[in-house]
Structure formats: C-alpha cells, structure tokens
Design a protein around this motif. Structure first.
Motif, PDB file in Angstrom:
ATOM      1  N   THR A 225       0.832  -1.199   0.000  1.00  0.00           N
ATOM      2  CA  THR A 225       0.000   0.000   0.000  1.00  0.00           C
ATOM      3  C   THR A 225       0.872   1.256   0.000  1.00  0.00           C
ATOM      4  O   THR A 225       0.591   2.222  -0.722  1.00  0.00           O
ATOM      5  CB  THR A 225      -0.944   0.012   1.220  1.00  0.00           C
ATOM      6  OG1 THR A 225      -1.631  -1.230   1.272  1.00  0.00           O
ATOM      7  CG2 THR A 225      -1.938   1.152   1.107  1.00  0.00           C
ATOM      8  N   ALA A 226       1.935   1.225   0.799  1.00  0.00           N
ATOM      9  CA  ALA A 226       2.826   2.388   0.852  1.00  0.00           C
ATOM     10  C   ALA A 226       3.414   2.674  -0.535  1.00  0.00           C
ATOM     11  O   ALA A 226       3.432   3.826  -0.988  1.00  0.00           O
ATOM     12  CB  ALA A 226       3.943   2.150   1.868  1.00  0.00           C
ATOM     13  N   ALA A 227       3.857   1.619  -1.208  1.00  0.00           N
ATOM     14  CA  ALA A 227       4.431   1.812  -2.547  1.00  0.00           C
ATOM     15  C   ALA A 227       3.379   2.321  -3.523  1.00  0.00           C
ATOM     16  O   ALA A 227       3.659   3.193  -4.363  1.00  0.00           O
ATOM     17  CB  ALA A 227       5.034   0.505  -3.052  1.00  0.00           C
ATOM     18  N   ALA A 228       2.150   1.803  -3.409  1.00  0.00           N
ATOM     19  CA  ALA A 228       1.063   2.258  -4.288  1.00  0.00           C
ATOM     20  C   ALA A 228       0.753   3.734  -4.036  1.00  0.00           C
ATOM     21  O   ALA A 228       0.488   4.493  -4.969  1.00  0.00           O
ATOM     22  CB  ALA A 228      -0.186   1.408  -4.060  1.00  0.00           C
ATOM     23  N   LEU A 229       0.803   4.122  -2.761  1.00  0.00           N
ATOM     24  CA  LEU A 229       0.539   5.526  -2.421  1.00  0.00           C
ATOM     25  C   LEU A 229       1.654   6.437  -2.935  1.00  0.00           C
ATOM     26  O   LEU A 229       1.401   7.558  -3.373  1.00  0.00           O
ATOM     27  CB  LEU A 229       0.360   5.687  -0.906  1.00  0.00           C
ATOM     28  CG  LEU A 229      -0.958   5.123  -0.354  1.00  0.00           C
ATOM     29  CD1 LEU A 229      -0.929   5.049   1.177  1.00  0.00           C
ATOM     30  CD2 LEU A 229      -2.155   5.969  -0.809  1.00  0.00           C
ATOM     31  N   ARG A 230       2.875   5.945  -2.882  1.00  0.00           N
ATOM     32  CA  ARG A 230       4.007   6.716  -3.447  1.00  0.00           C
ATOM     33  C   ARG A 230       3.814   6.916  -4.955  1.00  0.00           C
ATOM     34  O   ARG A 230       4.030   8.000  -5.488  1.00  0.00           O
ATOM     35  CB  ARG A 230       5.329   5.974  -3.217  1.00  0.00           C
ATOM     36  CG  ARG A 230       5.814   5.959  -1.789  1.00  0.00           C
ATOM     37  CD  ARG A 230       6.582   7.219  -1.468  1.00  0.00           C
ATOM     38  NE  ARG A 230       6.997   7.226  -0.066  1.00  0.00           N
ATOM     39  CZ  ARG A 230       7.128   8.337   0.644  1.00  0.00           C
ATOM     40  NH1 ARG A 230       6.881   9.510   0.114  1.00  0.00           N
ATOM     41  NH2 ARG A 230       7.505   8.272   1.911  1.00  0.00           N
ATOM     42  N   LEU A 231       3.444   5.842  -5.605  1.00  0.00           N
ATOM     43  CA  LEU A 231       3.203   5.901  -7.049  1.00  0.00           C
ATOM     44  C   LEU A 231       2.123   6.942  -7.352  1.00  0.00           C
ATOM     45  O   LEU A 231       2.255   7.782  -8.246  1.00  0.00           O
ATOM     46  CB  LEU A 231       2.771   4.524  -7.564  1.00  0.00           C
ATOM     47  CG  LEU A 231       2.514   4.408  -9.067  1.00  0.00           C
ATOM     48  CD1 LEU A 231       3.821   4.504  -9.840  1.00  0.00           C
ATOM     49  CD2 LEU A 231       1.812   3.092  -9.411  1.00  0.00           C
ATOM     50  N   HIS A 232       1.052   6.854  -6.551  1.00  0.00           N
ATOM     51  CA  HIS A 232      -0.059   7.783  -6.742  1.00  0.00           C
ATOM     52  C   HIS A 232       0.375   9.229  -6.482  1.00  0.00           C
ATOM     53  O   HIS A 232       0.015  10.146  -7.228  1.00  0.00           O
ATOM     54  CB  HIS A 232      -1.218   7.399  -5.820  1.00  0.00           C
ATOM     55  CG  HIS A 232      -2.364   8.352  -5.907  1.00  0.00           C
ATOM     56  ND1 HIS A 232      -3.129   8.479  -7.033  1.00  0.00           N
ATOM     57  CD2 HIS A 232      -2.844   9.252  -5.009  1.00  0.00           C
ATOM     58  CE1 HIS A 232      -4.042   9.410  -6.839  1.00  0.00           C
ATOM     59  NE2 HIS A 232      -3.893   9.898  -5.622  1.00  0.00           N
ATOM     60  N   ALA A 233       1.173   9.428  -5.419  1.00  0.00           N
ATOM     61  CA  ALA A 233       1.626  10.789  -5.095  1.00  0.00           C
ATOM     62  C   ALA A 233       2.445  11.362  -6.255  1.00  0.00           C
ATOM     63  O   ALA A 233       2.265  12.526  -6.639  1.00  0.00           O
ATOM     64  CB  ALA A 233       2.454  10.776  -3.807  1.00  0.00           C
ATOM     65  N   GLY A 234       3.319  10.533  -6.819  1.00  0.00           N
ATOM     66  CA  GLY A 234       4.131  10.985  -7.953  1.00  0.00           C
ATOM     67  C   GLY A 234       3.256  11.365  -9.128  1.00  0.00           C
ATOM     68  O   GLY A 234       3.453  12.394  -9.772  1.00  0.00           O
ATOM     69  N   ARG A 235       2.264  10.549  -9.379  1.00  0.00           N
ATOM     70  CA  ARG A 235       1.339  10.787 -10.475  1.00  0.00           C
ATOM     71  C   ARG A 235       0.555  12.093 -10.274  1.00  0.00           C
ATOM     72  O   ARG A 235       0.379  12.888 -11.204  1.00  0.00           O
ATOM     73  CB  ARG A 235       0.402   9.580 -10.559  1.00  0.00           C
ATOM     74  CG  ARG A 235      -0.804   9.727 -11.423  1.00  0.00           C
ATOM     75  CD  ARG A 235      -0.403   9.641 -12.894  1.00  0.00           C
ATOM     76  NE  ARG A 235      -1.546   9.895 -13.726  1.00  0.00           N
ATOM     77  CZ  ARG A 235      -2.205   8.973 -14.406  1.00  0.00           C
ATOM     78  NH1 ARG A 235      -1.808   7.718 -14.359  1.00  0.00           N
ATOM     79  NH2 ARG A 235      -3.230   9.292 -15.147  1.00  0.00           N
TER      80      ARG A 235
END
Lengths: 334, 386
Positions: free
Chosen positions: B327-337
């Motif tokens: 989830t943390a990695a997915a949230l990082r991806l989303h934040a970058g996006r």
C-alpha cells in the motif's frame, strides 16, 4: 583534476543529441556540470539560437561570448556559449584573413542569411568550427583551456549531416578555404576525442530514432557515445505485484486494508473504491514498465553504455539539474 | 463552442473548449495546419484528425513531412513517393488519402515546370541546387507550402490536413514568401547575377568599390570555383524563382483565408508550452486563423482525488510503522502521479492566463504509441471528447 575513472576518459568533445522533447538541453547542461565537478573547466555550447541554456540555468539570454554560468559540485566552472553563425563567420574572417571591414559588409548584405538558405552545410561548418576551436584552444602553458566541451547539438534526425561537415561541403567546395576549414573540424569530430551521446525516453519513437541515429553515425565513421534514458519513472512496487498487475491478476484487497490502516478510508466501501482506483494506476504503471523493459532491451542491443536519469517530479529547476549531474557522475558517465 | 469543462476535474479553468468535431464537420474548413515544436505528437494529431474527418464524411488528405515509421505504417504508407495514397479501412462515406512530402522531388518538379529543359538541366545538376534541395532546414518549409498549394489547387480533396516540419521554428514556412522576396531582391543576388546579365564579363567589374570589397572577401572565403558554381546556380534560378515566389505568396494568402484553421499542438511541459505561446502570438501577428491548442500526453488526476500530499503523508506513516509495504508503494506511485498532474496543470494554466481566449483540448497520455488505424481512431475520439 579527479583521478576517478569514467566511461569517457580522454573525450574532450561531448556532443549531445536527441529527439525533440527528450530533454536534450537539460541533459547537456547536467553533463557539463558533472564533467566540471572537482575543479575542472567545461564549456557548454548551443548552436540553434534557442537560448535553451539560459532557460535551463534561469539566466537572461546569453550573448555570443563565453561566460561562466554555474559552479560545479566540489568546485569547477561551467562556461556557456550561444553560437551565432553570423558572428562566427565574422570572427572566422577576422581570425584567419584579417578581414574585418569586408566581414561587416558581407553581413550587412544579408550574406549569412543567404548562405543558410542556399547551403546549410556552410552554416554547420561555421558553428561546428567554433566548437572545435574551443576544444583545441590552448593557454600559454600549452594546456587546453577547457577540460571538456559539451555541445547541445541539433536533434537526432539531423545530427549526422550536422557533424559530417566535410561530406556536406564536399560537393560545394572541393578545394579552398571552406574545404580546409571543414577538414580541420572533421579532424576533431571524427577522432576518439569526441563522443556523440543520445538522449531518449523509454518510448518507442525516440528509441527507434536513437537506434537509427547510432547506425547512421557508425556508417559515417563518427564516434557514437552513450545513451541517456531520460525522465525514468521508478516505483517501489515489488516485481511480483507488477507482474500480477500486468497479467490482470492484481488483488486490491490488500490495498484496501492498508488504506484503512493509514486512515485514508472511511469504512469498507470507501476503502474498496479507493483501492480499486489505486490498483488501476498500478496496472497502468505495470503496463508501462513492461513496455519500458522492452525498449531497454532494444537500446542495449546497440551495445552503447546506457545511463538512466530520473523524472524530476517538480520539473527541471537548478536544484534538479545538480541532482541529474550527481546521477551522471554516480553512473560513471562523468 | 461549449463553455469551460466544469464537469471534468482535469480541465484548465475558465478556458474555452476546442471543439474539433465542429471544425472538421464544417464544410467551410478546407485546410487544417498542425504546428508545434518537435516531439509533441503533431503528426499523430494530424493523422487522427484526418481519419476522424474522413469517417465523418469528408474527403480528406493528410500531408505529412517526416512521420515515424510506425505511424506511416498505421496509415498504410510504406513508400515515400510524394503522391497521395488512399488509406484502406476507413469506414463511412468519406475518404482518406495520405502522403509523405518528398522535398527534393517537389523542388525538382517546380524547376521542371518553370524552366526550359536546358536551363532545368543546368539547375538540377548544380552542386548548390543539390545541397539546397536535399537539406533539411528551410527547404522543407517551402516545399510543404508548395505541396499544400498544389493539393488545394487540384480540387480533389475538400479537406487538407498538413503537419509542419519538425524544425526549431515550425512556423518558418510563414516566412517563406518574405524570405524568398529578400533573397531575390537582395543586392547580393543582383551582384551574383551581374555577369550573366552583362554578357559573361567578370562578376565584379561593373560594381563599385563597396562591392569590390565584398567580392574579394567572397573569393577568399569560398574560393573561385565555388563562387562560379554559385553564380551559375543563381543566374539559372533567377527566372524560375519569380513563379515560385508568386505561388508562395498565393499559398500564404490561402492560409489567411477563413477556410483555414491552425491547430497548435503541445505537450504539457515547460518548453513545449513556451513554444506554443510563441506560435499563438506569431499566428496572431500574421493574422492567421487560429482554431486552438491541443495538449497531448496529459496526465490526469486519478484515484478519487486523493491528493499528492495526503497520499505521501500516509505512505510515510505506513513506512515508519513498517506495515503494508505494498500500500505504501502504491501511495508513493499515486503521489508521484498527482504531482506530475499538478505540474502539468500549472503549465497549462500558465498558458491559459497569457492567452485566455485560445480554446484548448487535452489528450490523455497513453502507455503505448499508435500502431494502426484503430489507434488513430482512439486518438481522434479523445481529441473530440472534451
């Protein structure tokens, strides 16, 4: 001077090309910073009249004059020069023929304009001539003035014609001063002191152009350098999750639990909806990652050293430029 | 034209929407010129508009200058032969043709049309002509204009879509008539053509001291042989260029006419948007009819509007606790996006505040390039769905 080994020791002229939109000027500027690190002196040259260097370093437009634009990490200077073909021609006439007045007269008559219209090869000889002169220039102590020169060159589609000046003017001038000048330029450009680097994105079109460019360069006997893959997006997502997402088997349940644990979701339906949306992004990312992997394979088949530069989420500013320079150094490109 | 896209979170606020369907459906629209800096998807936009127009009933031809191989293949163009070829697989009543500009052949044809055979031969074999006609800068712009004029005069198509050369100044073609004029009327040309007009006597005898200085410099710089080649070339071209220039001026006026629509194409990045601003201003200066701006490769906000900041903070929190790594990695991806989306949005708003009346259309970024007609169709639908 640093004693670190880099991939391009001995190279004095770094020519940077790339398809439009790949960040060629940014990479050229970052490479100049990286090469100047630890007390060296580097000249960054642009030739297309775009004032791209001034924009990258956040400076007012540059004149036709070598001036210091940045201090490199660990000390060291980056100088910049925006070559103007008309000024280069006047300088050339004065330097080699002592013709100052005649030069002004030629310029007033619009002869440079004429020359670029009728034979762009002439224009290219003038700007590459200025660049190679800076490469060869020596100080009183007999040492080169610049440790390296970085040329922000025309785009990939035009690079071989641009550098292959002897060939370009050969049809026009078989003998005479222009031919001699072109030969002098070739002496530098086709030597091991030069490396032509390509900037690309991990997308099909720029990768194809890069591969075509490398082939064309080799065919012309010009030295191909490295490939900089720019704006690379990374994620901390585990390989297994990406594989699952690419295959459409990604389970958003775990995300929903994580989102609740992070306090981002109000209740189960909300967590599920948010998890679904994030899963969508992950599968899009996985798909792109897979395409990028294929593009890397294609690039690596060309057998050139390859460097990856990250996408800067806030765009390219001065801080970002130094970050890219560090990355270039860390990968041994400078 | 519809009002601003308040129904979509992605749109730039208070900006008129570019309704491309209205433009291609209007039988009064005869020419669409796509311009913009290199690498922004200009050719894809031109091809997608052409296909969409054809499938909505127009008889369209796409004139492209330097398409990527795959894109050319997507329209069934495998050869560079300077002739419009029918594109197979177009549905509906309309038709689509596509052609790649062969700069040298177009130039050769002009020479052949305007000069007698002997003079044409002289020109075609001159080394200066060969350099000029196959070089990339300048000539391509002139030849694209010339071809556009030819296609228009042929009357075979009711809509011509042209994609401009990928040069630094994609609007150089607007300068073509003026530059040709300067070229022909310049003192330099008159000097070079002097010997021909004076019955073959030395180039510079007839000229005054100022010219003598220049002549000396030219000889020194170019060498006598080059100068002679140049003189022969210019004299031979002199006759041909008159007609060429008149046609360039005619095409220029055609571009200003109400049947033309300029579409500026950009990507939501600083450099491309800056170039777009320049194009918009330049078109206004030249009184060229601007339809609007197409912004390609836009990253839209996703995942229910979860902001970059909240997303990054939550990721940090999970990472600190050592829980829910995925989830943390997915949230990082989303934040970058989201960060990217916000930056792109700012670039577009920046443009919109400088040019508040220019209609805009956005095309979302797609993971893969366009390979076939179906891909072009999708891009066309996205262009229209604003």
């Amino acid at each position: 001077m640093s004693s670190r080994d880099t991939d391009w020791d001995g190279v004095r002229l770094h020519v940077v090309t790339g398809k439009g939109g790949t960040g060629k000027t940014t990479v050229a500027a970052a490479l100049a910073l990286a090469l100047a690190a630890d007390g060296r002196k580097v000249l960054l040259v642009e030739v297309e009249g775009r004032q791209g260097i001034a924009q990258v370093f956040d400076l007012p437009p540059l004149p036709y004059e070598e001036r210091r634009v940045a201090v490199a990490p660990g000390g060291g200077d980056v100088y910049a020069l925006a070559v103007d073909p008309e000024e280069a021609m006047l300088e050339y006439l004065e330097m080699f023929y002592g013709m100052r007045r005649a030069g002004r007269a030629l310029s007033k008559m619009g002869i440079v304009d004429f020359a670029t219209t009728i034979a762009p090869g002439f224009r290219d000889v003038l700007v590459t001539g200025k660049t190679t002169e800076a490469v060869r220039r020596k100080g009183k102590d007999g040492r080169r003035i610049y440790d390296a020169v970085v040329l922000d060159a025309p785009p990939t589609g035009r690079i071989v014609r641009f550098l292959n000046v002897t060939n370009e003017v050969a049809g026009l001038a078989r003998v005479g001063p222009i031919k001699n000048h072109a030969d002098l330029v070739s002496g530098v450009v086709a030597s091991p002191e030069t490396a032509v680097h390509f900037v690309t994105l991990l997308e099909e079109m720029p990768v194809q152009e890069t591969l075509d460019g490398i082939t064309e360069l080799r065919g012309a006997g010009l030295p191909a350098g490295g490939v900089f893959t720019n704006m690379v997006r990374t994620s901390g997502l585990p390989e297994a999750a990406l594989d699952a997402a690419a295959a459409g088997r990604f389970d958003p349940m775990e995300l929903a639990l994580g989102l609740k644990a992070a306090g981002l979701a109000d209740g189960d339906p909300n967590a599920a909806a948010l998890a679904e949306a994030l899963a969508q992004e992950i599968s899009e990312h996985a798909r792109r990652t897979e395409l990028e992997r294929q593009e890397r394979v294609s690039l690596d088949a060309a057998g050139r050293p390859r460097y990856e530069l990250p996408l800067l989420p806030d765009g390219v500013d001065l801080a970002g430029l130094y970050e890219l320079a560090e990355s270039i150094r860390a990968q041994g490109a400078a | 034209m519809r009002g601003s896209g308040s129904d979509s979170g992605s749109m730039v606020k208070n900006v008129p929407v570019l309704d491309l369907d209205a433009i291609i459906d209007d039988p009064g629209t005869r020419i669409i010129v796509c311009c913009g800096s290199g690498g922004v998807g200009k050719t894809t936009t031109a091809a997608a508009l052409g296909l969409r127009a054809a499938e909505r009933g127009r008889h369209a031809v796409v004139l492209t200058v330097d398409p990527a191989r795959r894109l050319a293949q997507s329209m069934g163009l495998s050869e560079l032969d300077n002739t419009p070829r029918p594109v197979a697989g177009v549905t509906g009543e309309g038709t689509l043709h596509a052609m790649m500009l062969d700069m040298k052949r177009t130039f050769d044809e002009i020479i052949e049309a305007h000069a007698d055979p002997e003079r044409a031969r002289q020109i075609l074999t001159n080394p200066f002509y060969q350099s000029l006609s196959s070089s990339f800068s300048g000539t391509q712009e002139y030849m694209a204009m010339e071809k556009l004029g030819q296609l228009r005069r042929s009357g075979e198509w009711d809509l011509i879509i042209v994609d401009t050369p990928p040069s630094r100044s994609a609007l150089d073609f607007l300068d073509a008539p003026e530059r040709l004029g300067r070229f022909l009327d310049g003192r330099f040309i008159r000097m070079l053509t002097a010997p021909a007009k004076a019955g073959g006597r030395s180039a510079f005898k007839l000229l005054n001291a100022g010219f003598g200085l220049v002549a000396g410099a030219m000889t020194k710089l170019l060498g006598a042989q080059v100068l002679k080649d140049l003189q022969t070339f210019v004299s031979a071209l002199d006759a041909v260029f008159g007609g060429f220039r008149a046609r360039a001026e005619q095409t220029y006026r055609l571009l200003q006419a109400p049947g033309t629509a300029f579409v500026v194409v950009a990507a939501p990045e600083r450099d491309a948007m800056r170039e777009a601003s320049y194009f918009v201003e330049r078109l206004a200066d030249e009184r060229m009819p601007l339809a609007g701006l197409v912004v390609n490769r836009v990253h839209l906000p996703t995942a229910g509007g979860l902001s970059a900041a909240r997303s990054a903070a939550a990721a940090e929190d999970l990472e600190a606790r050592g829980e829910h790594e995925l989830t943390a990695a997915a949230l990082r991806l989303h934040a970058g996006r989201m960060q990217l989306a916000a930056r792109e949005q700012r670039q577009q708003e920046h443009f919109a505040s400088a040019h508040p009346t220019v209609p805009m259309a956005q095309v979302p970024a797609m993971p893969a390039d366009v390979h076939d007609l179906e891909g072009l169709r999708r891009v066309g639908a996205l262009l229209a769905a604003q």
